[in-house]
Design a protein around this motif. Structure first.
Motif, PDB file in Angstrom:
ATOM      1  N   ILE A   1       2.792  -5.594   8.194  1.00  0.00           N
ATOM      2  CA  ILE A   1       4.011  -4.825   8.473  1.00  0.00           C
ATOM      3  C   ILE A   1       3.638  -3.358   8.295  1.00  0.00           C
ATOM      4  N   ASN A   2       3.697  -2.601   9.386  1.00  0.00           N
ATOM      5  CA  ASN A   2       3.232  -1.224   9.342  1.00  0.00           C
ATOM      6  C   ASN A   2       3.944  -0.424  10.428  1.00  0.00           C
ATOM      7  N   THR A   3       4.274   0.833  10.122  1.00  0.00           N
ATOM      8  CA  THR A   3       4.965   1.677  11.113  1.00  0.00           C
ATOM      9  C   THR A   3       4.040   2.112  12.248  1.00  0.00           C
TER      10      THR A   3
ATOM     11  N   MET B   1      -4.362  -5.816  -9.864  1.00  0.00           N
ATOM     12  CA  MET B   1      -3.701  -6.206  -8.608  1.00  0.00           C
ATOM     13  C   MET B   1      -4.462  -5.731  -7.378  1.00  0.00           C
ATOM     14  N   GLN B   2      -5.547  -4.993  -7.573  1.00  0.00           N
ATOM     15  CA  GLN B   2      -6.255  -4.432  -6.414  1.00  0.00           C
ATOM     16  C   GLN B   2      -7.030  -5.484  -5.632  1.00  0.00           C
ATOM     17  N   VAL B   3      -6.787  -5.483  -4.324  1.00  0.00           N
ATOM     18  CA  VAL B   3      -7.513  -6.370  -3.423  1.00  0.00           C
ATOM     19  C   VAL B   3      -8.522  -5.532  -2.662  1.00  0.00           C
TER      20      VAL B   3
ATOM     21  N   ILE C   1     -11.685  -0.504   5.750  1.00  0.00           N
ATOM     22  CA  ILE C   1     -12.719  -1.544   5.736  1.00  0.00           C
ATOM     23  C   ILE C   1     -12.897  -2.145   4.343  1.00  0.00           C
ATOM     24  N   GLN C   2     -12.721  -1.308   3.291  1.00  0.00           N
ATOM     25  CA  GLN C   2     -12.892  -1.846   1.931  1.00  0.00           C
ATOM     26  C   GLN C   2     -11.739  -2.759   1.540  1.00  0.00           C
ATOM     27  N   HIS C   3     -10.566  -2.533   2.127  1.00  0.00           N
ATOM     28  CA  HIS C   3      -9.451  -3.452   1.849  1.00  0.00           C
ATOM     29  C   HIS C   3      -9.668  -4.766   2.608  1.00  0.00           C
ATOM     30  N   LEU C   4     -10.037  -4.637   3.887  1.00  0.00           N
ATOM     31  CA  LEU C   4     -10.285  -5.835   4.707  1.00  0.00           C
ATOM     32  C   LEU C   4     -11.368  -6.702   4.065  1.00  0.00           C
TER      33      LEU C   4
ATOM     34  N   GLN D   1     -12.932  -4.495  -1.726  1.00  0.00           N
ATOM     35  CA  GLN D   1     -14.341  -4.451  -2.093  1.00  0.00           C
ATOM     36  C   GLN D   1     -14.564  -4.204  -3.579  1.00  0.00           C
ATOM     37  N   THR D   2     -13.797  -3.283  -4.159  1.00  0.00           N
ATOM     38  CA  THR D   2     -13.958  -3.007  -5.585  1.00  0.00           C
ATOM     39  C   THR D   2     -12.780  -3.557  -6.382  1.00  0.00           C
ATOM     40  N   GLY D   3     -12.044  -4.468  -5.761  1.00  0.00           N
ATOM     41  CA  GLY D   3     -10.978  -5.159  -6.466  1.00  0.00           C
ATOM     42  C   GLY D   3     -11.256  -6.645  -6.358  1.00  0.00           C
TER      43      GLY D   3
ATOM     44  N   GLY E   1       0.830  -1.203   0.000  1.00  0.00           N
ATOM     45  CA  GLY E   1       0.000   0.000   0.000  1.00  0.00           C
ATOM     46  C   GLY E   1       0.856   1.241   0.000  1.00  0.00           C
ATOM     47  N   ARG E   2       0.202   2.335   0.331  1.00  0.00           N
ATOM     48  CA  ARG E   2       0.855   3.646   0.254  1.00  0.00           C
ATOM     49  C   ARG E   2       2.095   3.731   1.145  1.00  0.00           C
ATOM     50  N   GLY E   3       2.153   2.898   2.177  1.00  0.00           N
ATOM     51  CA  GLY E   3       3.326   2.893   3.051  1.00  0.00           C
ATOM     52  C   GLY E   3       4.604   2.486   2.349  1.00  0.00           C
TER      53      GLY E   3
ATOM     54  N   ALA F   1      -2.269  -5.299  -4.122  1.00  0.00           N
ATOM     55  CA  ALA F   1      -2.088  -3.889  -3.774  1.00  0.00           C
ATOM     56  C   ALA F   1      -3.374  -3.316  -3.196  1.00  0.00           C
ATOM     57  N   SER F   2      -3.234  -2.186  -2.501  1.00  0.00           N
ATOM     58  CA  SER F   2      -4.417  -1.464  -2.026  1.00  0.00           C
ATOM     59  C   SER F   2      -4.917  -0.563  -3.153  1.00  0.00           C
ATOM     60  N   ARG F   3      -6.138  -0.082  -2.993  1.00  0.00           N
ATOM     61  CA  ARG F   3      -6.682   0.800  -4.027  1.00  0.00           C
ATOM     62  C   ARG F   3      -5.907   2.117  -4.112  1.00  0.00           C
TER      63      ARG F   3
ATOM     64  N   ILE G   1      -0.033  -1.156   4.414  1.00  0.00           N
ATOM     65  CA  ILE G   1      -1.470  -1.042   4.132  1.00  0.00           C
ATOM     66  C   ILE G   1      -2.177  -0.757   5.452  1.00  0.00           C
ATOM     67  N   SER G   2      -3.031   0.288   5.480  1.00  0.00           N
ATOM     68  CA  SER G   2      -3.632   0.678   6.757  1.00  0.00           C
ATOM     69  C   SER G   2      -4.714  -0.301   7.207  1.00  0.00           C
ATOM     70  N   GLY G   3      -5.402  -0.922   6.233  1.00  0.00           N
ATOM     71  CA  GLY G   3      -6.470  -1.840   6.611  1.00  0.00           C
ATOM     72  C   GLY G   3      -7.832  -1.176   6.635  1.00  0.00           C
TER      73      GLY G   3
HETATM   74  C1  LIG Z   1     -16.437   2.770  -2.535  1.00  0.00           C
HETATM   75  C2  LIG Z   1     -15.016   2.520  -2.107  1.00  0.00           C
HETATM   76  C3  LIG Z   1     -14.402   1.353  -2.513  1.00  0.00           C
HETATM   77  C4  LIG Z   1     -13.076   1.081  -2.138  1.00  0.00           C
HETATM   78  N1  LIG Z   1     -12.513  -0.099  -2.535  1.00  0.00           N
HETATM   79  C5  LIG Z   1     -11.261  -0.398  -2.120  1.00  0.00           C
HETATM   80  C6  LIG Z   1     -10.647  -1.625  -2.482  1.00  0.00           C
HETATM   81  O1  LIG Z   1     -11.213  -2.439  -3.222  1.00  0.00           O
HETATM   82  N2  LIG Z   1      -9.417  -1.889  -2.030  1.00  0.00           N
HETATM   83  C7  LIG Z   1      -8.722  -1.028  -1.223  1.00  0.00           C
HETATM   84  O2  LIG Z   1      -7.587  -1.344  -0.851  1.00  0.00           O
HETATM   85  N3  LIG Z   1      -9.266   0.152  -0.893  1.00  0.00           N
HETATM   86  C8  LIG Z   1     -10.505   0.495  -1.323  1.00  0.00           C
HETATM   87  N4  LIG Z   1     -11.022   1.710  -0.992  1.00  0.00           N
HETATM   88  C9  LIG Z   1     -10.108   2.722  -0.397  1.00  0.00           C
HETATM   89  C10 LIG Z   1      -9.870   2.566   1.082  1.00  0.00           C
HETATM   90  O3  LIG Z   1     -10.892   3.274   1.766  1.00  0.00           O
HETATM   91  C11 LIG Z   1      -8.490   3.155   1.476  1.00  0.00           C
HETATM   92  O4  LIG Z   1      -8.425   4.498   1.075  1.00  0.00           O
HETATM   93  C12 LIG Z   1      -7.293   2.424   0.894  1.00  0.00           C
HETATM   94  O5  LIG Z   1      -7.414   1.019   1.088  1.00  0.00           O
HETATM   95  C13 LIG Z   1      -6.018   2.908   1.559  1.00  0.00           C
HETATM   96  O6  LIG Z   1      -4.879   2.346   0.965  1.00  0.00           O
HETATM   97  P1  LIG Z   1      -3.503   2.185   1.790  1.00  0.00           P
HETATM   98  O7  LIG Z   1      -3.724   1.343   2.971  1.00  0.00           O
HETATM   99  O8  LIG Z   1      -2.461   1.777   0.829  1.00  0.00           O
HETATM  100  O9  LIG Z   1      -3.160   3.685   2.176  1.00  0.00           O
HETATM  101  P2  LIG Z   1      -3.235   4.450   3.566  1.00  0.00           P
HETATM  102  O10 LIG Z   1      -4.560   4.327   4.180  1.00  0.00           O
HETATM  103  O11 LIG Z   1      -2.686   5.791   3.303  1.00  0.00           O
HETATM  104  O12 LIG Z   1      -2.270   3.638   4.511  1.00  0.00           O
HETATM  105  C14 LIG Z   1      -0.888   3.601   4.392  1.00  0.00           C
HETATM  106  C15 LIG Z   1      -0.375   2.821   5.588  1.00  0.00           C
HETATM  107  O13 LIG Z   1       1.025   2.654   5.479  1.00  0.00           O
HETATM  108  C16 LIG Z   1       1.619   2.840   6.739  1.00  0.00           C
HETATM  109  N5  LIG Z   1       3.006   3.237   6.486  1.00  0.00           N
HETATM  110  C17 LIG Z   1       3.495   4.451   6.136  1.00  0.00           C
HETATM  111  N6  LIG Z   1       4.817   4.366   5.930  1.00  0.00           N
HETATM  112  C18 LIG Z   1       5.163   3.075   6.136  1.00  0.00           C
HETATM  113  C19 LIG Z   1       6.395   2.369   6.059  1.00  0.00           C
HETATM  114  N7  LIG Z   1       7.525   2.963   5.700  1.00  0.00           N
HETATM  115  N8  LIG Z   1       6.375   1.040   6.326  1.00  0.00           N
HETATM  116  C20 LIG Z   1       5.215   0.408   6.686  1.00  0.00           C
HETATM  117  N9  LIG Z   1       4.046   1.035   6.783  1.00  0.00           N
HETATM  118  C21 LIG Z   1       4.027   2.363   6.498  1.00  0.00           C
HETATM  119  C22 LIG Z   1       0.773   3.896   7.407  1.00  0.00           C
HETATM  120  O14 LIG Z   1       0.900   3.788   8.822  1.00  0.00           O
HETATM  121  C23 LIG Z   1      -0.625   3.524   6.924  1.00  0.00           C
HETATM  122  O15 LIG Z   1      -1.225   2.599   7.813  1.00  0.00           O
HETATM  123  C24 LIG Z   1     -12.343   2.009  -1.349  1.00  0.00           C
HETATM  124  C25 LIG Z   1     -12.964   3.187  -0.938  1.00  0.00           C
HETATM  125  C26 LIG Z   1     -14.284   3.448  -1.301  1.00  0.00           C
HETATM  126  C27 LIG Z   1     -14.923   4.707  -0.829  1.00  0.00           C
END
Ligand SMILES: Cc1cc2nc3c(=O)[nH]c(=O)nc-3n(C[C@H](O)[C@H](O)[C@H](O)COP(=O)(O)OP(=O)(O)OC[C@H]3O[C@@H](n4cnc5c(N)ncnc54)[C@H](O)[C@@H]3O)c2cc1C
Ligand SMILES: Nc1ncnc2c1ncn2[C@@H]1O[C@H](COP(=O)(O)O)[C@@H](O)[C@H]1O
Lengths: 320, 258
Positions: A285-287, A247-249, A270-273, A251-253, A208-210, A233-235, A266-268
């Motif tokens: 693995i998350n900071t 690669m998206q995992v 609800i849509q990813h979970l 609700q919409t992947g 994910g974005r991390g 990957a996360s969305r 990956i923050s986790g």
């Molecule tokens: C209708 C709808 C459908 C959606 N469908 C999906 C879907 O299918 N799949 C999906 O994934 N999301 C979906 N989303 C989006 C979801 O709500 C989140 O925005 C998304 O999952 C966040 O992605 P992320 O965890 O990569 O990013 P973030 O939420 O930004 O999390 C990044 C995480 O990385 C950690 N981090 C930062 N730096 C580091 C480091 N160096 N090492 C380790 N950890 C670090 C942070 O602590 C944070 O927890 C949907 C949203 C909506 C509204």
């Protein structure tokens, strides 16, 4: 005793383990198990379905079935189902099976239970359970007044039995019905990834974005190479254009249920979970120790994924 | 040209759901009902076709309990659909009954030149109604479509396959097409659209009008329950080297997944 027809698919010259799972389950029911296979490898692979409990196999070995075409698969399978006259049809939830079996169910005026994760047999009836609302809850599924019970199972949910190589299935061929195809496949554009599709993967490493930037996905690729995983990957990173949408995992992947899911940065949400919480073992693995992903994880590492991943890859190399 | 778009109402993706104590379903409160996300792509695709083809007329249809699903039709009307139809049926209607009712509805309305659906409803993730409806109508289908080039006789579609591969295929223009993410970017309903939608009529149909009944489902869900609680997490301490060697050991010896 009724007949269970199991649709078998192959990969790399073998029947896929997701199909063997179904033969094993069908065999344990005590019913007669018939398998079916399509395409030019069908005739050579079909006998081995007997190793897991099939008594016979019906194949359509027309080479035009090597690639999926919804019309051609439908025509071949319709002929096979008519010939076998099963009360239950089992297939694993691969993309072709999920596309064609609902259409066959409509043809045979029957119901379908798709995306099932457990199966039980009560006499001639099958009882399933399946996750609903992306795993937020679970329910049982029963058929009522269905001529044939069509079941699509998620891969990697059931055990594969021991192979008994002395038992082979007899093989019978059906001809591909000569019907016009309405659907014409013009081109298949291969994806960037040579890995097993996420929905069928036994191990997934997901970022994910991390991970901070697109190029850091290579750390996941390196780990995936060592442990034979697929990469998800996360969305957030799909939307950012780091990786392909396939690669998206979530609700919409894709909805995935591997034995092991390693979530990195990956923050986790609800849509990813929603897409991965039925994984057997989850590593996060998350900071941020408070990240919601840790509430679902089996094992957690609070740390920088960019630092942990290369060390983890080296650690796996020692034992694999 | 008549286009039919099939939409289902589902709980919002952020909904925290709770099952009923007697296991008969979920508690229908504490969350918002929305249009199935994949169906938004189907609605948008119809609207884009209409933009190129002023003579096109778009009907949106949904099947479900009328008191709540009417809102989803209003959303589709507000986005720009021309007409709306509601097939009143219990939430328990399965894929078989849904596809049959939609098919009978299509016959009653004299047929459509293109039928758009979503690739999957995110409630039960069946991914069945698109194909079943196509078979009931004697039509070809293409599901998981990320590009649709509609022609007079034939259309070209791109389907998403496993592992990021894409399939380009030709299908009859009159087919059932199931939309995936990537097909387009669904619009939001405009305020004037919302106002106008409130006044548009909704064509209400019962299952019995279609020669069907509640008991025609072929599958039945029961024993709704929450997923088993996961055991508490084990955090791994120390520096990266210690954490990872402990993790590998646990994955191998305790979880036995490696
Ligand atoms: C209708 C709808 C459908 C959606 N469908 C999906 C879907 O299918 N799949 C999906 O994934 N999301 C979906 N989303 C989006 C979801 O709500 C989140 O925005 C998304 O999952 C966040 O992605 P992320 O965890 O990569 O990013 P973030 O939420 O930004 O999390 C990044 C995480 O990385 C950690 N981090 C930062 N730096 C580091 C480091 N160096 N090492 C380790 N950890 C670090 C942070 O602590 C944070 O927890 C949907 C949203 C909506 C509204
Ligand atoms: N109750 C319903 N009313 C209208 N359309 C539906 C309904 N159920 C399913 N569909 C359509 O069929 C698609 C696939 O649904 P499903 O087979 O339930 O995953 C959805 O995206 C909708 O377009």
């Amino acid at each position: 005793m009724s007949k269970i027809l199991v649709f078998c698919e192959s990969a790399n010259g073998n029947i896929k383990s997701s199909s063997l799972e179904l033969i094993t389950a069908a065999k344990a029911s005590g019913h007669e198990v018939v398998t079916c296979l399509l395409g030019s490898e069908a005739t050579s692979l079909a006998p081995s379905s007997g190793n897991y409990g099939a008594t016979s196999s019906v194949v359509c070995s027309d080479a035009s079935l090597d690639a999926y075409n919804s019309d051609a698969y439908f025509n071949a399978l319709e002929a096979i189902i008519e010939k076998v006259a099963p009360t239950i049809v089992l297939a694993s939830g691969s993309a072709p099976a999920r596309d064609v079996f609902p259409k066959l169910a409509a043809k045979f005026d029957s119901g379908v239970a798709a995306d099932c994760t457990s199966i039980e047999f009560n006499g001639d009836n099958v009882k399933l359970s399946k996750p609903l609302y992306s795993g937020k809850c679970i329910a049982d599924v029963d058929f009522q007044n269905s001529k044939i019970q069509f079941v699509l199972m998620r891969p990697n949910q059931l055990p594969v039995g021991e192979a008994d190589t002395s038992a082979t299935a007899t093989v019978e061929e059906v001809a591909l019905p000569a019907k016009d195809l309405r659907v014409l496949i013009k081109e298949i554009v291969q994806g960037a990834s040579k890995r097993v599709d996420l929905t069928e993967a036994n191990i997934i490493v997901s970022g994910g974005r991390g991970l901070k930037e697109a190029s850091n996905f290579k750390l996941l690729e390196e780990l995936a190479d060592v442990i034979g995983a697929s990469v998800g990957a996360s969305r957030a990173v799909v939307d950012a254009g780091w990786v392909d949408h396939s690669m998206q995992v979530g609700q919409t992947g894709k909805t995935v249920a591997p034995s092991l899911y390693i979530a990195c940065g990956i923050s986790g949400a609800i849509q990813h979970l929603a897409g991965m919480s039925s994984s057997k073992v989850i590593v996060a693995i998350n900071t941020d120790k408070e990240a919601p992903i840790f509430q679902k994880a089996t094992y957690g590492i609070v740390g920088d994924a960019l630092e942990v991943l290369p060390v983890l890859t080296e650690e796996f190399k020692k034992i694999l | 040209m008549k286009i039919l778009v099939c939409v289902k109402q589902v709980p919002d993706t952020t909904a925290k759901l709770v099952t009923k104590a007697d296991g008969s379903g979920i508690e229908e409160r504490g969350f918002k009902w929305v249009m199935n996300p994949y169906d938004e792509f189907a609605v948008e695709e119809a609207l884009q076709i209409k933009k190129e083809n002023a003579a096109a007329n778009i009907t949106v249809v949904t099947l479900g309990p009328k008191a709540r699903v009417v809102d989803t039709l209003r959303t589709a009307l507000a986005m720009g659909c021309d007409e709306a139809a509601l097939i009143d049926a219990p939430a328990e209607a399965d894929s078989y009954l849904t596809a049959n009712a939609l098919s009978k509805f299509i016959e009653k309305e004299g047929g459509y030149d293109l039928i758009l659906t979503g690739k999957q409803a995110i409630d039960a993730s069946q991914s069945c109604v698109t194909q079943m409806l196509a078979e009931n109508q004697g039509l070809a289908h293409a599901n998981i479509v990320s590009k649709l080039d509609l022609g007079a006789e034939k259309s070209i579609v791109e389907r998403d396959l496993s592992g990021g591969a894409k399939e380009v295929s030709e299908i009859p223009a009159k087919s059932v097409v199931g939309a995936n993410k990537g097909l387009n970017t669904p619009r939001y309903a405009s305020l004037p659209g919302i106002m106008k939608a409130k006044k548009k009529p909704v064509n209400e149909v019962s299952l019995s009008d279609l020669g069907l009944s509640d008991s025609d489902s072929k599958t039945k869900l029961s024993a709704y329950r929450m997923p088993a609680e996961r055991p508490p997490i084990k955090f791994l301490d120390g520096e990266a080297a210690a954490q990872t060697s402990e993790l590998v050991k646990l994955l191998r010896e305790e979880a036995k997944v490696i």
